[in-house]
Each structure stands twice: as structure tokens, then as C-alpha cells.
Scaffold this motif. Structure first.
Motif, PDB file in Angstrom:
ATOM      1  N   LYS A 174       0.811  -1.217   0.000  1.00 21.75           N
ATOM      2  CA  LYS A 174       0.000   0.000   0.000  1.00 21.75           C
ATOM      3  C   LYS A 174       0.849   1.275   0.000  1.00 21.75           C
ATOM      4  O   LYS A 174       0.653   2.160  -0.825  1.00 21.75           O
ATOM      5  N   THR A 178       2.355   3.872  -3.520  1.00 21.86           N
ATOM      6  CA  THR A 178       1.971   5.275  -3.508  1.00 21.86           C
ATOM      7  C   THR A 178       3.189   6.188  -3.594  1.00 21.86           C
ATOM      8  O   THR A 178       3.241   7.132  -4.388  1.00 21.86           O
ATOM      9  N   ARG A 181       4.831   5.852  -7.111  1.00 22.80           N
ATOM     10  CA  ARG A 181       4.134   6.618  -8.155  1.00 22.80           C
ATOM     11  C   ARG A 181       4.422   8.105  -8.035  1.00 22.80           C
ATOM     12  O   ARG A 181       4.599   8.809  -9.033  1.00 22.80           O
ATOM     13  N   LEU A 182       4.484   8.599  -6.791  1.00 21.96           N
ATOM     14  CA  LEU A 182       4.727  10.023  -6.563  1.00 21.96           C
ATOM     15  C   LEU A 182       6.087  10.454  -7.090  1.00 21.96           C
ATOM     16  O   LEU A 182       6.221  11.485  -7.751  1.00 21.96           O
ATOM     17  N   ARG A 187       2.871   4.899 -13.352  1.00 27.61           N
ATOM     18  CA  ARG A 187       1.634   4.445 -12.730  1.00 27.61           C
ATOM     19  C   ARG A 187       1.714   3.041 -12.156  1.00 27.61           C
ATOM     20  O   ARG A 187       1.135   2.742 -11.110  1.00 27.61           O
ATOM     21  N   SER A 191       3.640  -0.931  -8.236  1.00 25.43           N
ATOM     22  CA  SER A 191       2.613  -1.931  -7.959  1.00 25.43           C
ATOM     23  C   SER A 191       3.085  -3.281  -8.488  1.00 25.43           C
ATOM     24  O   SER A 191       2.810  -4.330  -7.894  1.00 25.43           O
TER      25      SER A 191
END
Length: 236
Positions: A174, A178, A181-182, A187, A191
Motif C-alpha cells: 500500500k 503510492t 508513483r509520486l 503508474r 505496484s
């Protein structure tokens, strides 16, 4: 790190895309443990003073440079990766370190462009999980090694079922995507990472795969409470 292009073509684009931020994110997301793991892998490598090493999925060159630091400039290191973006950064880093013992080339882990018995050791850090045909890749590494040569495979893992595992999985599945990606602006890259780690074979299964590829004296060292594993095998 990277993988052979004919298995998952999108992975090459992914690694090219995240290459500029790859080192920063590795340090940040692993709390610099990736540096510790690489140092440990190189420290257990046994090669002659003028040995030759192949670093598969070399990425931005961290393992190759660590080999030179620990084993000396007389050891020749060949770094191989299929991502042009990673290789560009590796070349810059190697020039910055004024290292002439490391050479880099684009290549496929399943079709190594070397003759048999060319190296005293082969290293793969965070790359083997991306190769679907692991037996085929390991056999290619085996063929490229001299008799008595070592294969060292460093890979991320999932800790055993403890409270640490729950916290680790929450972070890994999780928080990490995040943050990734930042910073990377990609994208899917971070993941894909936890998904690829979760699919990696269990320790005993992967050790069996190494033995099936021909390696003997296969061992595994769990590091940082099982977050990473170092597999070592020897060509008889």
C-alpha cells in the motif's frame, strides 16, 4: 532488476521510465538496506585476485561498483541489462567513479553473448524474479561459469508469518506503490514490484530449481528478518 525483453515487453519501458529515480527510490523505500544487502552479497563472493564476474540485470551499476570496491580494480566485471535507460545511468556512474574495470552491454539473460566457462562468478540482484523461465536462465548462468564458479542471487522476499509480516505487507502493498508513483511518475512500476515478489518461489523451491540447473552446495541466507534472501550455488 530488469529482465529479458521477450517475456514481458512492457517491463523494458517501465525500467527505462523509472531509471532516473531508481537509486533514490531504492534507498528511500528500503531504508538503505539495499546497500547493506549488496555489500553482503559481494563479501561472500570467492574469486581469484584477477577474476572475471558477470553481473546480470546490472541496472545502474551498484553491484558492479561494489565488486570493484571490495575485490579490487584487477577484477573485471561485465554488467548486462536489457534496459537502455538503466545502462545510460550505469555508464555515467562508472565514469564518475573513474572505473575502468567495468564494462557494460545490453543483453538477454536467456541468451548470454558469452562462451562457456567465461566467468568466475555470476551475480543477479533483484532481477531473477522478473524472469519467467528461471531454470533456463540459471542454466545459462551455469554454462557461463568456470568449474568451481559461484552464482549469487539476491532477491526480495516476504517475511514469515509474524507481526512483522503484517506490517511489511501493509507497507509493501500500500505505502510503497503510492510513494513510488509520486516520485517515479510511473503508474504501475511500484505496484508491479510487490506482485512480482509475491509470485517468487519459496526458498526451498528456488533452491531446488538451482540444483536442477546443475548447481551444488546451494545455500540461502535470510537477511533483515527475511525481507531479502541471498542464494548461493557452486558449479561443480
Amino acid at each position: 532488476m530488469s529482465m529479458e525483453s521477450r517475456e514481458l515487453p512492457f517491463v523494458r519501458e517501465m525500467f527505462d521510465s523509472i531509471a532516473p529515480r531508481y537509486d533514490l527510490l531504492n534507498r528511500l523505500l528500503s531504508l538503505r538496506q539495499d546497500v547493506v544487502w549488496r555489500k553482503k552479497m559481494v563479501s561472500v563472493m570467492a574469486i581469484p585476485s584477477n577474476g572475471r564476474v558477470l553481473d546480470v540485470a546490472c541496472g545502474t551499476g551498484d553491484v558492479a561498483l561494489e565488486i570493484s570496491r571490495q575485490k579490487g580494480p584487477q577484477v573485471k566485471v561485465t554488467g548486462l541489462d536489457f534496459s537502455p535507460g538503466m545502462l545510460r545511468l550505469a555508464r555515467k556512474k562508472i565514469r564518475r567513479n573513474q572505473n575502468t574495470a567495468i564494462s557494460l552491454m545490453a543483453g538477454d539473460a536467456l541468451a548470454l553473448p558469452f562462451g562457456q566457462a567465461s566467468f568466475h562468478a555470476v551475480t543477479v540482484a533483484f532481477g531473477i524474479r522478473n524472469i519467467q523461465d528461471k531454470v533456463g536462465a540459471l542454466r545459462a548462468f551455469y554454462e557461463s561459469l568456470m568449474p568451481g564458479g559461484m552464482l549469487l542471487v539476491l532477491e526480495l522476499a516476504t517475511p514469515k508469518k509474524t507481526r512483522l509480516r503484517d506490517a511489511y505487507l501493509a507497507y509493501f502493498q500500500k505505502v510503497l506503490p503510492t510513494i513510488g508513483r509520486l516520485f517515479s511518475k510511473h503508474r504501475f512500476a511500484y505496484s508491479y514490484l510487490p506482485e512480482s515478489v509475491s509470485r517468487f518461489p519459496a526458498i526451498d523451491v528456488f533452491m531446488t530449481i538451482m540444483e536442477q540447473a546443475g548447481f551444488s552446495h546451494v545455500t540461502c541466507r535470510r537477511m533483515t528478518l527475511g525481507i531479502a534472501n541471498l542464494f548461493v550455488g557452486v558449479k561443480p
